[in-house]
Design a protein around this motif. Sequence first.
Motif, PDB file in Angstrom:
ATOM      1  N   ASP A 120      -7.714   0.902  17.729  1.00  0.00           N
ATOM      2  CA  ASP A 120      -8.324   0.457  16.388  1.00  0.00           C
ATOM      3  C   ASP A 120      -8.997   1.405  15.695  1.00  0.00           C
ATOM      4  N   LEU A 121      -8.806   1.831  14.535  1.00  0.00           N
ATOM      5  CA  LEU A 121      -9.617   2.906  13.826  1.00  0.00           C
ATOM      6  C   LEU A 121     -10.784   2.700  13.956  1.00  0.00           C
ATOM      7  N   PHE A 122     -11.282   1.667  13.886  1.00  0.00           N
ATOM      8  CA  PHE A 122     -12.943   1.537  13.810  1.00  0.00           C
ATOM      9  C   PHE A 122     -13.490   1.827  15.087  1.00  0.00           C
ATOM     10  N   ILE A 157      -2.066   3.503   8.575  1.00  0.00           N
ATOM     11  CA  ILE A 157      -1.027   3.559   7.575  1.00  0.00           C
ATOM     12  C   ILE A 157       0.206   3.567   8.549  1.00  0.00           C
ATOM     13  N   SER A 158       0.888   2.497   8.101  1.00  0.00           N
ATOM     14  CA  SER A 158       2.196   2.453   8.816  1.00  0.00           C
ATOM     15  C   SER A 158       3.209   3.305   8.605  1.00  0.00           C
ATOM     16  N   GLY A 159       3.282   4.339   7.536  1.00  0.00           N
ATOM     17  CA  GLY A 159       4.424   5.290   7.690  1.00  0.00           C
ATOM     18  C   GLY A 159       5.689   4.954   6.917  1.00  0.00           C
ATOM     19  N   GLY A 178      -5.442   3.832   5.131  1.00  0.00           N
ATOM     20  CA  GLY A 178      -4.481   2.794   4.517  1.00  0.00           C
ATOM     21  C   GLY A 178      -5.111   1.360   4.707  1.00  0.00           C
ATOM     22  N   ARG A 179      -4.072   0.319   4.539  1.00  0.00           N
ATOM     23  CA  ARG A 179      -4.423  -1.046   4.689  1.00  0.00           C
ATOM     24  C   ARG A 179      -5.262  -1.254   5.820  1.00  0.00           C
ATOM     25  N   GLY A 180      -5.159  -0.645   6.931  1.00  0.00           N
ATOM     26  CA  GLY A 180      -5.558  -0.926   8.096  1.00  0.00           C
ATOM     27  C   GLY A 180      -7.091  -0.611   8.087  1.00  0.00           C
ATOM     28  N   SER A 224      -6.540   9.980  -5.240  1.00  0.00           N
ATOM     29  CA  SER A 224      -6.352  10.310  -3.758  1.00  0.00           C
ATOM     30  C   SER A 224      -5.208   9.633  -3.449  1.00  0.00           C
ATOM     31  N   GLN A 225      -4.383   9.163  -3.817  1.00  0.00           N
ATOM     32  CA  GLN A 225      -3.129   8.471  -3.348  1.00  0.00           C
ATOM     33  C   GLN A 225      -2.155   9.658  -2.831  1.00  0.00           C
ATOM     34  N   VAL A 226      -1.805   9.530  -1.693  1.00  0.00           N
ATOM     35  CA  VAL A 226      -0.724  10.483  -0.969  1.00  0.00           C
ATOM     36  C   VAL A 226       0.679   9.861  -0.992  1.00  0.00           C
ATOM     37  N   GLY A 227       1.880  10.514  -1.538  1.00  0.00           N
ATOM     38  CA  GLY A 227       3.076   9.861  -1.430  1.00  0.00           C
ATOM     39  C   GLY A 227       3.848  10.252  -2.649  1.00  0.00           C
ATOM     40  N   GLN A 228       4.913   9.515  -2.711  1.00  0.00           N
ATOM     41  CA  GLN A 228       6.069   9.653  -3.842  1.00  0.00           C
ATOM     42  C   GLN A 228       5.285   9.510  -5.174  1.00  0.00           C
ATOM     43  N   THR A 229       4.325   8.362  -5.526  1.00  0.00           N
ATOM     44  CA  THR A 229       3.982   8.406  -6.703  1.00  0.00           C
ATOM     45  C   THR A 229       2.570   8.782  -6.655  1.00  0.00           C
ATOM     46  N   GLY A 230       2.026   9.580  -5.775  1.00  0.00           N
ATOM     47  CA  GLY A 230       0.711  10.135  -5.653  1.00  0.00           C
ATOM     48  C   GLY A 230       0.853  11.457  -5.680  1.00  0.00           C
ATOM     49  N   ALA A 260      -5.479   8.616   0.648  1.00  0.00           N
ATOM     50  CA  ALA A 260      -5.239   7.070   0.825  1.00  0.00           C
ATOM     51  C   ALA A 260      -3.772   6.787   0.634  1.00  0.00           C
ATOM     52  N   SER A 261      -3.399   5.561   1.104  1.00  0.00           N
ATOM     53  CA  SER A 261      -2.019   5.213   1.029  1.00  0.00           C
ATOM     54  C   SER A 261      -2.052   4.284  -0.368  1.00  0.00           C
ATOM     55  N   ARG A 262      -0.912   3.844  -0.899  1.00  0.00           N
ATOM     56  CA  ARG A 262      -0.799   3.164  -2.025  1.00  0.00           C
ATOM     57  C   ARG A 262      -1.317   1.746  -1.949  1.00  0.00           C
ATOM     58  N   ILE A 308      -3.445   7.304  13.827  1.00  0.00           N
ATOM     59  CA  ILE A 308      -4.206   6.270  14.612  1.00  0.00           C
ATOM     60  C   ILE A 308      -3.727   5.014  13.948  1.00  0.00           C
ATOM     61  N   ASN A 309      -3.160   3.988  14.944  1.00  0.00           N
ATOM     62  CA  ASN A 309      -2.732   2.910  14.476  1.00  0.00           C
ATOM     63  C   ASN A 309      -2.640   1.865  15.546  1.00  0.00           C
ATOM     64  N   LYS A 310      -2.960   0.537  15.204  1.00  0.00           N
ATOM     65  CA  LYS A 310      -3.110  -0.587  16.355  1.00  0.00           C
ATOM     66  C   LYS A 310      -1.525  -0.781  16.698  1.00  0.00           C
ATOM     67  N   ILE A 352       8.531   5.046   3.847  1.00  0.00           N
ATOM     68  CA  ILE A 352       9.184   6.202   3.415  1.00  0.00           C
ATOM     69  C   ILE A 352       8.556   6.874   2.104  1.00  0.00           C
ATOM     70  N   GLN A 353       7.954   5.991   1.342  1.00  0.00           N
ATOM     71  CA  GLN A 353       7.235   6.617   0.083  1.00  0.00           C
ATOM     72  C   GLN A 353       5.787   7.241   0.587  1.00  0.00           C
ATOM     73  N   HIS A 354       5.089   6.785   1.375  1.00  0.00           N
ATOM     74  CA  HIS A 354       4.151   7.785   1.871  1.00  0.00           C
ATOM     75  C   HIS A 354       4.595   8.936   2.821  1.00  0.00           C
ATOM     76  N   ARG A 355       5.633   8.895   3.456  1.00  0.00           N
ATOM     77  CA  ARG A 355       6.015  10.283   4.267  1.00  0.00           C
ATOM     78  C   ARG A 355       6.219  11.207   3.172  1.00  0.00           C
TER      79      ARG A 355
HETATM   80  P1  FAD Z   1       0.839  -1.204   5.670  1.00  0.00           P
HETATM   81  O1  FAD Z   1       2.221  -1.007   5.706  1.00  0.00           O
HETATM   82  O2  FAD Z   1       0.199  -2.654   5.529  1.00  0.00           O
HETATM   83  O3  FAD Z   1       0.281  -0.702   7.075  1.00  0.00           O
HETATM   84  C1  FAD Z   1      -0.834  -0.763   7.462  1.00  0.00           C
HETATM   85  C2  FAD Z   1      -0.857  -0.304   8.935  1.00  0.00           C
HETATM   86  O4  FAD Z   1      -2.276  -0.548   9.371  1.00  0.00           O
HETATM   87  C3  FAD Z   1      -0.033  -1.122   9.903  1.00  0.00           C
HETATM   88  O5  FAD Z   1       0.911  -0.053  10.288  1.00  0.00           O
HETATM   89  C4  FAD Z   1      -1.105  -1.697  10.841  1.00  0.00           C
HETATM   90  O6  FAD Z   1      -0.433  -1.550  12.222  1.00  0.00           O
HETATM   91  C5  FAD Z   1      -2.347  -0.742  10.683  1.00  0.00           C
HETATM   92  N1  FAD Z   1      -3.429  -1.309  11.144  1.00  0.00           N
HETATM   93  C6  FAD Z   1      -4.078  -2.512  10.470  1.00  0.00           C
HETATM   94  N2  FAD Z   1      -5.455  -2.555  11.042  1.00  0.00           N
HETATM   95  C7  FAD Z   1      -5.755  -1.353  11.856  1.00  0.00           C
HETATM   96  C8  FAD Z   1      -6.775  -1.054  12.642  1.00  0.00           C
HETATM   97  N3  FAD Z   1      -8.033  -1.657  12.579  1.00  0.00           N
HETATM   98  N4  FAD Z   1      -6.977   0.231  13.121  1.00  0.00           N
HETATM   99  C9  FAD Z   1      -5.401   1.099  12.963  1.00  0.00           C
HETATM  100  N5  FAD Z   1      -4.495   0.583  12.435  1.00  0.00           N
HETATM  101  C10 FAD Z   1      -4.773  -0.727  11.828  1.00  0.00           C
HETATM  102  N6  FAD Z   1       2.715   4.140  -0.637  1.00  0.00           N
HETATM  103  C11 FAD Z   1       2.015   5.379  -0.496  1.00  0.00           C
HETATM  104  O7  FAD Z   1       1.306   5.244   0.468  1.00  0.00           O
HETATM  105  N7  FAD Z   1       2.157   6.232  -1.278  1.00  0.00           N
HETATM  106  C12 FAD Z   1       2.940   6.323  -2.571  1.00  0.00           C
HETATM  107  O8  FAD Z   1       3.024   7.371  -3.186  1.00  0.00           O
HETATM  108  C13 FAD Z   1       3.801   5.167  -2.436  1.00  0.00           C
HETATM  109  N8  FAD Z   1       4.744   5.145  -3.758  1.00  0.00           N
HETATM  110  C14 FAD Z   1       5.504   4.113  -3.733  1.00  0.00           C
HETATM  111  C15 FAD Z   1       6.555   4.042  -4.741  1.00  0.00           C
HETATM  112  C16 FAD Z   1       7.481   2.944  -4.985  1.00  0.00           C
HETATM  113  C17 FAD Z   1       8.478   2.922  -6.006  1.00  0.00           C
HETATM  114  C18 FAD Z   1       7.357   1.952  -3.940  1.00  0.00           C
HETATM  115  C19 FAD Z   1       8.193   0.529  -4.037  1.00  0.00           C
HETATM  116  C20 FAD Z   1       6.328   1.729  -2.997  1.00  0.00           C
HETATM  117  C21 FAD Z   1       5.448   2.933  -2.807  1.00  0.00           C
HETATM  118  N9  FAD Z   1       4.440   3.056  -1.835  1.00  0.00           N
HETATM  119  C22 FAD Z   1       3.688   4.263  -1.791  1.00  0.00           C
HETATM  120  C23 FAD Z   1       4.265   1.838  -1.006  1.00  0.00           C
HETATM  121  C24 FAD Z   1       4.911   1.841   0.548  1.00  0.00           C
HETATM  122  O9  FAD Z   1       6.254   1.336   0.196  1.00  0.00           O
HETATM  123  C25 FAD Z   1       3.915   1.057   1.459  1.00  0.00           C
HETATM  124  O10 FAD Z   1       3.854  -0.265   0.795  1.00  0.00           O
HETATM  125  C26 FAD Z   1       2.444   1.659   1.479  1.00  0.00           C
HETATM  126  O11 FAD Z   1       2.731   2.920   1.886  1.00  0.00           O
HETATM  127  C27 FAD Z   1       1.898   0.945   2.645  1.00  0.00           C
HETATM  128  O12 FAD Z   1       0.587   1.268   2.998  1.00  0.00           O
HETATM  129  P2  FAD Z   1      -0.164   1.118   4.292  1.00  0.00           P
HETATM  130  O13 FAD Z   1       0.730   2.029   5.295  1.00  0.00           O
HETATM  131  O14 FAD Z   1      -1.629   1.572   4.332  1.00  0.00           O
HETATM  132  O15 FAD Z   1      -0.106  -0.219   4.449  1.00  0.00           O
END
Ligand code: FAD
Length: 319
Positions: A302-304, A264-266, A208-210, A245-251, A231-233, A283-285, A268-271
């Motif tokens: 840290d995932l790294f 990945i924060s978790g 994910g963004r992490g 590779s997107q996993v989730g509601q729109t993947g 991958a997360s969105r 794995i999350n910080k 609801i759309q990813h779940r």
């Molecule tokens: P973030 O929420 O920013 O989380 C990043 C996480 O990484 C944080 O928890 C942080 O603590 C952790 N982190 C940071 N650095 C590190 C590190 N070095 N080591 C370990 N952990 C670290 N999302 C999807 O995934 N799939 C979908 O299909 C999807 N469809 C959507 C549809 C709609 C209509 C909407 C509104 C949203 C949708 N989303 C979807 C987006 C979703 O709401 C989230 O914004 C998205 O899942 C967040 O991605 P993320 O967890 O990677 O990022």
Amino acid sequence: MAEVLVLVDHANGTVRKTTSELLTIARRLGEPSAVFVGDGFDAAKETLAKYGAEKVYRVESADVTDYLVAPQAELLAQLVEKTSAAAVLIPSNSAGKEIAARLAIKTDSGLITDAVDVQAGEGGGVSTTQSVFAGSYSVKSVVTKGTPIITVKPNSATPEEAAGAAADEVFEPTISEAAKGAKVTESKPKEATGRPELTEAAIVVSGGRGTGGDFSPVETFADSLGAAVGASRAAVDAGWYPHTSQVGQTGKQVSPQLYVACGISGAIQHRAGMQTSKTIIAINKDEEAPIFELVDFGVVGDLFTVLPQATEAVNAAKG
Ligand code: FAD
């Protein structure tokens, strides 16, 4: 018993797991008949028989294979009429949903898309379940008009073997000029990653963004396990990983034996795309990250740092 038509999803005869799932579901409703479009039937036959296809309608006509999906709706409409099918089951991918919508119009039938469960309904109908609003509601529906046309999401059933005859019959549809409005001019397989297909993999490791855009520890760990990479969105929207590779509601919806969410924060759309995985590791910080609410094992770190250690441990265990 009435025939239930299953549109086969395959790549040159390599049958995708969604087809064995649909054949398994079809047996609940009647006698499964596979509809195989394109080349590679000889390679596919064994799998189709193994999951209970009694018949296979083979369509090799260039009027179908040279064009985008519209001719497939026409041929299925002709097969519905020929067989008086009890239902048509189609994989819930973008091509499948377009075919299903066109077929429903042609046959004046009810259409249900993205079913996650399909059962024989009371009085001989077909009862389906859809999961909506990111999995927070479950909707049960029945088709009340025509032949039930249903697209089914991957991993909605566990494929069960049942020997079928897979007796094949070449079917020559009549395709209208209107359906031949878009011709395929080139088709080439995407570059092979050597990794399993995301929706079919037993293990999925997602970033994910992490990751901050560096997926290399995620990929290296995935490769040590023979896993697919998801991958997360947030990661996809940032351009770090492809949308496929997107996993989730729109993947994509995945349901592997093991899902590892890295950075990945978790949300609801990813779940919505991974919560039915058998075992979930995150794995999350941030120890407060919502992903930890649904995991079987959580690693706060840290995932790294964590992923290279985990990769080393997996490789050491393999010897
Ligand atoms: P973030 O929420 O920013 O989380 C990043 C996480 O990484 C944080 O928890 C942080 O603590 C952790 N982190 C940071 N650095 C590190 C590190 N070095 N080591 C370990 N952990 C670290 N999302 C999807 O995934 N799939 C979908 O299909 C999807 N469809 C959507 C549809 C709609 C209509 C909407 C509104 C949203 C949708 N989303 C979807 C987006 C979703 O709401 C989230 O914004 C998205 O899942 C967040 O991605 P993320 O967890 O990677 O990022």
